[in-house]
Structures are given as structure tokens and as C-alpha cells.
Motif scaffolding. Structure first.
Motif, short mmCIF file in Angstrom:
data_model
loop_
_atom_site.label_atom_id
_atom_site.label_comp_id
_atom_site.label_asym_id
_atom_site.label_seq_id
_atom_site.Cartn_x
_atom_site.Cartn_y
_atom_site.Cartn_z
N VAL A 1 12.83 149.54 -4.88
CA VAL A 1 13.20 149.14 -3.53
C VAL A 1 12.01 148.41 -2.90
N LEU A 2 12.21 147.15 -2.56
CA LEU A 2 11.16 146.31 -1.96
C LEU A 2 11.55 145.94 -0.53
N LYS A 3 10.58 145.99 0.36
CA LYS A 3 10.85 145.68 1.76
C LYS A 3 9.91 144.58 2.26
N SER A 4 10.47 143.66 3.03
CA SER A 4 9.69 142.61 3.68
C SER A 4 10.34 142.31 5.03
N LYS A 5 9.84 141.30 5.72
CA LYS A 5 10.44 140.93 7.00
C LYS A 5 11.87 140.42 6.82
N LYS A 6 12.17 139.95 5.62
CA LYS A 6 13.52 139.45 5.35
C LYS A 6 14.52 140.58 5.19
N GLY A 7 14.02 141.78 4.96
CA GLY A 7 14.91 142.93 4.77
C GLY A 7 14.54 143.73 3.54
N VAL A 8 15.49 144.52 3.06
CA VAL A 8 15.27 145.39 1.91
C VAL A 8 16.15 144.92 0.76
N HIS A 9 15.58 144.85 -0.43
CA HIS A 9 16.40 144.55 -1.60
C HIS A 9 15.95 145.42 -2.77
N THR A 10 16.90 145.69 -3.65
CA THR A 10 16.67 146.57 -4.79
C THR A 10 16.86 145.81 -6.08
N ILE A 11 15.92 145.97 -7.01
CA ILE A 11 16.02 145.27 -8.29
C ILE A 11 15.79 146.25 -9.45
N PRO A 12 16.43 146.01 -10.59
CA PRO A 12 16.17 146.85 -11.77
C PRO A 12 14.74 146.63 -12.25
N ILE A 13 14.12 147.69 -12.73
CA ILE A 13 12.72 147.57 -13.15
C ILE A 13 12.54 146.57 -14.28
N ASN A 14 13.57 146.39 -15.13
CA ASN A 14 13.41 145.46 -16.24
C ASN A 14 13.41 144.00 -15.81
N GLU A 15 13.63 143.74 -14.51
CA GLU A 15 13.53 142.39 -13.98
C GLU A 15 12.25 142.18 -13.17
N PHE A 16 11.44 143.22 -13.08
CA PHE A 16 10.27 143.20 -12.19
C PHE A 16 9.05 142.53 -12.81
N TYR A 17 8.87 142.70 -14.12
CA TYR A 17 7.67 142.22 -14.80
C TYR A 17 7.84 140.79 -15.30
N LEU A 18 6.85 139.95 -15.04
CA LEU A 18 6.88 138.55 -15.47
C LEU A 18 5.93 138.26 -16.61
N GLY A 19 4.85 138.99 -16.70
CA GLY A 19 3.82 138.77 -17.72
C GLY A 19 2.69 139.74 -17.49
N PRO A 20 1.62 139.66 -18.27
CA PRO A 20 0.50 140.59 -18.10
C PRO A 20 -0.06 140.53 -16.67
N GLY A 21 0.05 141.62 -15.95
CA GLY A 21 -0.47 141.68 -14.58
C GLY A 21 0.33 140.90 -13.57
N LYS A 22 1.53 140.43 -13.94
CA LYS A 22 2.34 139.61 -13.03
C LYS A 22 3.71 140.25 -12.81
N THR A 23 4.12 140.29 -11.55
CA THR A 23 5.44 140.82 -11.20
C THR A 23 6.12 139.87 -10.22
N ILE A 24 7.39 140.13 -9.93
CA ILE A 24 8.11 139.25 -9.00
C ILE A 24 7.87 139.64 -7.54
N ARG A 25 7.11 140.69 -7.30
CA ARG A 25 6.84 141.09 -5.92
C ARG A 25 6.09 140.00 -5.19
N GLU A 26 6.65 139.58 -4.05
CA GLU A 26 6.00 138.59 -3.22
C GLU A 26 4.84 139.23 -2.46
N HIS A 27 3.91 138.39 -2.03
CA HIS A 27 2.72 138.91 -1.34
C HIS A 27 3.09 139.74 -0.11
N ASN A 28 4.13 139.31 0.61
CA ASN A 28 4.48 139.99 1.85
C ASN A 28 5.55 141.07 1.65
N GLU A 29 5.76 141.49 0.41
CA GLU A 29 6.69 142.58 0.11
C GLU A 29 5.93 143.85 -0.23
#
Length: 295
Positions: free
Chosen positions: A136-164
């Protein structure tokens, strides 16, 4: 000596998000077991820190009305391992995070920080993968939920935005009920060690305990990100609990991984671990589920 420019302690999740909006380069810190090490090493020298330590909204482990287990992102490894709900319903997660670092780290390191670090070696990652955890990620845009298998992009990289901000981890009832698992961490020593390879396996058995109704297999450090082994999971459904099934299970796991050589271990050695740990974790998961592998 820790070289950072500013330290801002917030009291609520909304304050943390507001601070992130205003400071483009600021870094979130909770327990500090990863961030402070990087600062000391000079990798984050001169950074600004936003402390979310002890925000009430990020703490606690609860059983929701629909049976979902909700884990606050700021729960320490120690708190996760020793929580009664975790011990009763998802002991594999408690056992996994209890292998992170040493006692001191587990008292301060948080499960949310372990996820957001984006490391494929994170002890929580492969276990949360087989539990189909929802983030569960929260930002000024609201709350959204993503499966953990979609969260990781590469070594040390995730889809989490800076303001989330990651606020909680949710594990639905259907993904843990009658599901038994085991996590194995291989390292050069038994404590204070980053995983050379991590393997999590879970099973749901038929009522007579003689066949596999469902199996899930996940690895850390077998690819650039934690991975689930979808093909072997599909193949294993309906299989009888025979010794040859276990042997094939280990060999088929090799088809879905892509480990690399590093100073910790060669690719070839990691491939040996992939096969062997798959078999060991499967056997232990079957045992926890009340089954037995026939010779």
C-alpha cells in the motif's frame, strides 16, 4: 561521523508526504540500518533526511475483517517475528526476517525499509513473493495498492515514486490459509551475513496429504530482482508427493533463474544452490503441511 545536511522528524504520514513534495532529494529514514551505513560510506553524503520513525500510522500488525493480515511498514524485524498473528498464520515471514543481520539490526531495521531498499538479497522479499503480498503506497494523489512482484525494477530500484510512502503490507487470507512454507538463506556464515541465495517455498496439499494442490517458489539473488518461478508452479500442481517429484522440482527450478557471479559466489555455485535449496525448502514445507515424501 555522519555527513547529512538536515534532519526533519515528521509526526504523521501526511507530514512525511508533504516533506517529500518539498524536498526533491530528501531520503526517508526509519530504523536507519541501511541509510546510515550508506551515509557513513560516503554514498549519500550531504543528503537531507526525513525521519518517519515511530509514526503511529506505520506501526502495528492487525487482522482485518476479511482475514487480511496488515503489517505496518515501520514494524521492525523483531516485532514481526515475535507477533502472535505472524506466528499463528504466517510463521514463514517471521522466520525469514529473523535471519536478517544480527539482534541489534533486527531491533531497528524495518520490514518496509527492507522492501523499499530494492535489494534482491532482502530476507523478506522472496517470502513476501510467495505470500502474494500487496503493498500500500500513499502520496498526495491518493492511495494505491500493487502486488509485490510488480514493485521491483532492478538492483536497488523500485517503482515507488519519490513523493510516495509505503504505509503497509497486506497479505490476503486466501494466500496464507492452509498454506505452509519454509525459507532458507544461504550465506558464508550463520549470522550478520547478506544472503548468497535465498529460497522460499510454500505448499497447499490435498485433503489426503498425498498430492500438491498448489506450490509457490521464489528466490532472492537468483536474478536482478526477487523472482517467482511460475512455470514450475504450474507444472507441480496435482503431482504426487514422491521422491522423483522432489528431484524434478529442483532441476526444473534451474530453468527459471538467472544468477550472476559476484565476489560472494560464482554463477555456477548459485545454480547448485538453486537446485538444492528448492528441494530442501519443498520437503520442509510439505512436512509443515502434514505431508510426507514417499520413497
Amino acid at each position: 561521523m555522519y555527513d547529512f545536511e538536515s534532519f526533519y522528524k515528521v509526526e504523521t504520514v501526511d507530514e512525511a508526504i508533504e516533506a517529500l513534495e518539498k524536498q526533491d532529494e530528501a531520503i526517508v529514514i526509519s530504523g536507519g540500518s541501511d541509510v546510515l551505513v550508506k551515509i557513513r560510506e560516503g554514498k549519500l553524503a550531504g543528503c537531507s533526511l526525513i525521519s518517519i520513525h515511530n509514526i503511529p500510522e506505520l506501526k502495528g500488525i492487525r487482522l482485518l475483517e476479511d482475514g487480511t493480515i496488515s503489517i505496518g511498514a515501520a514494524q521492525t524485524f523483531y516485532e514481526v517475528t515475535n507477533n502472535e498473528l505472524v506466528r499463528r498464520y504466517i510463521p514463514i515471514l517471521g522466520n525469514a526476517v529473523d535471519q536478517a543481520g544480527g539482534p541489534q539490526l533486527r531491533k531497528v531495521g524495518t520490514i518496509g525499509g527492507n522492501i523499499c531498499n530494492g535489494a534482491t538479497s532482502a530476507d523478506s522479499a522472496s517470502t513476501l513473493f510467495i505470500l502474494n503480498a500487496q503493498l500500500v503506497l500513499k502520496s498526495k494523489k491518493g492511495v494505491h495498492t500493487i502486488p509485490i512482484n510488480e514493485f521491483y525494477l532492478g538492483p536497488g530500484k523500485t517503482i515507488r515514486e519519490h513523493n510516495e510512502l509505503l504505509t503497509e503490507i497486506r497479505i490476503p487470507r486466501k494466500d496464507y490459509e492452509q498454506f505452509y512454507g519454509h525459507y532458507i538463506k544461504y550465506g558464508k556464515r550463520k549470522a550478520m551475513e547478506i544472503a548468497t541465495l535465498g529460497c522460499a517455498c510454500g505448499v497447499r496439499l490435498s485433503p489426503d496429504k498425498r498430492k500438491v494442490e498448489e506450490v509457490r517458489l521464489s528466490y532472492g539473488v537468483a536474478a536482478p530482482t526477487p523472482i517467482r518461478c511460475g512455470s514450475i508452479e504450474a507444472w507441480a500442481c496435482g503431482k504426487e508427493l514422491k521422491k522423483d517429484f522432489v528431484e524434478l522440482f529442483g532441476k526444473k527450478a534451474l530453468e527459471e533463474v538467472n544468477p550472476r557471479s559476484s565476489w560472494r559466489a560464482s554463477k555456477e555455485f548459485r545454480l547448485q544452490l538453486v537446485e538444492e535449496l528448492a528441494k530442501r525448502a519443498l520437503i520442509q514445507a510439505v512436512t509443515y503441511a502434514g505431508g510426507e515424501i514417499d520413497a
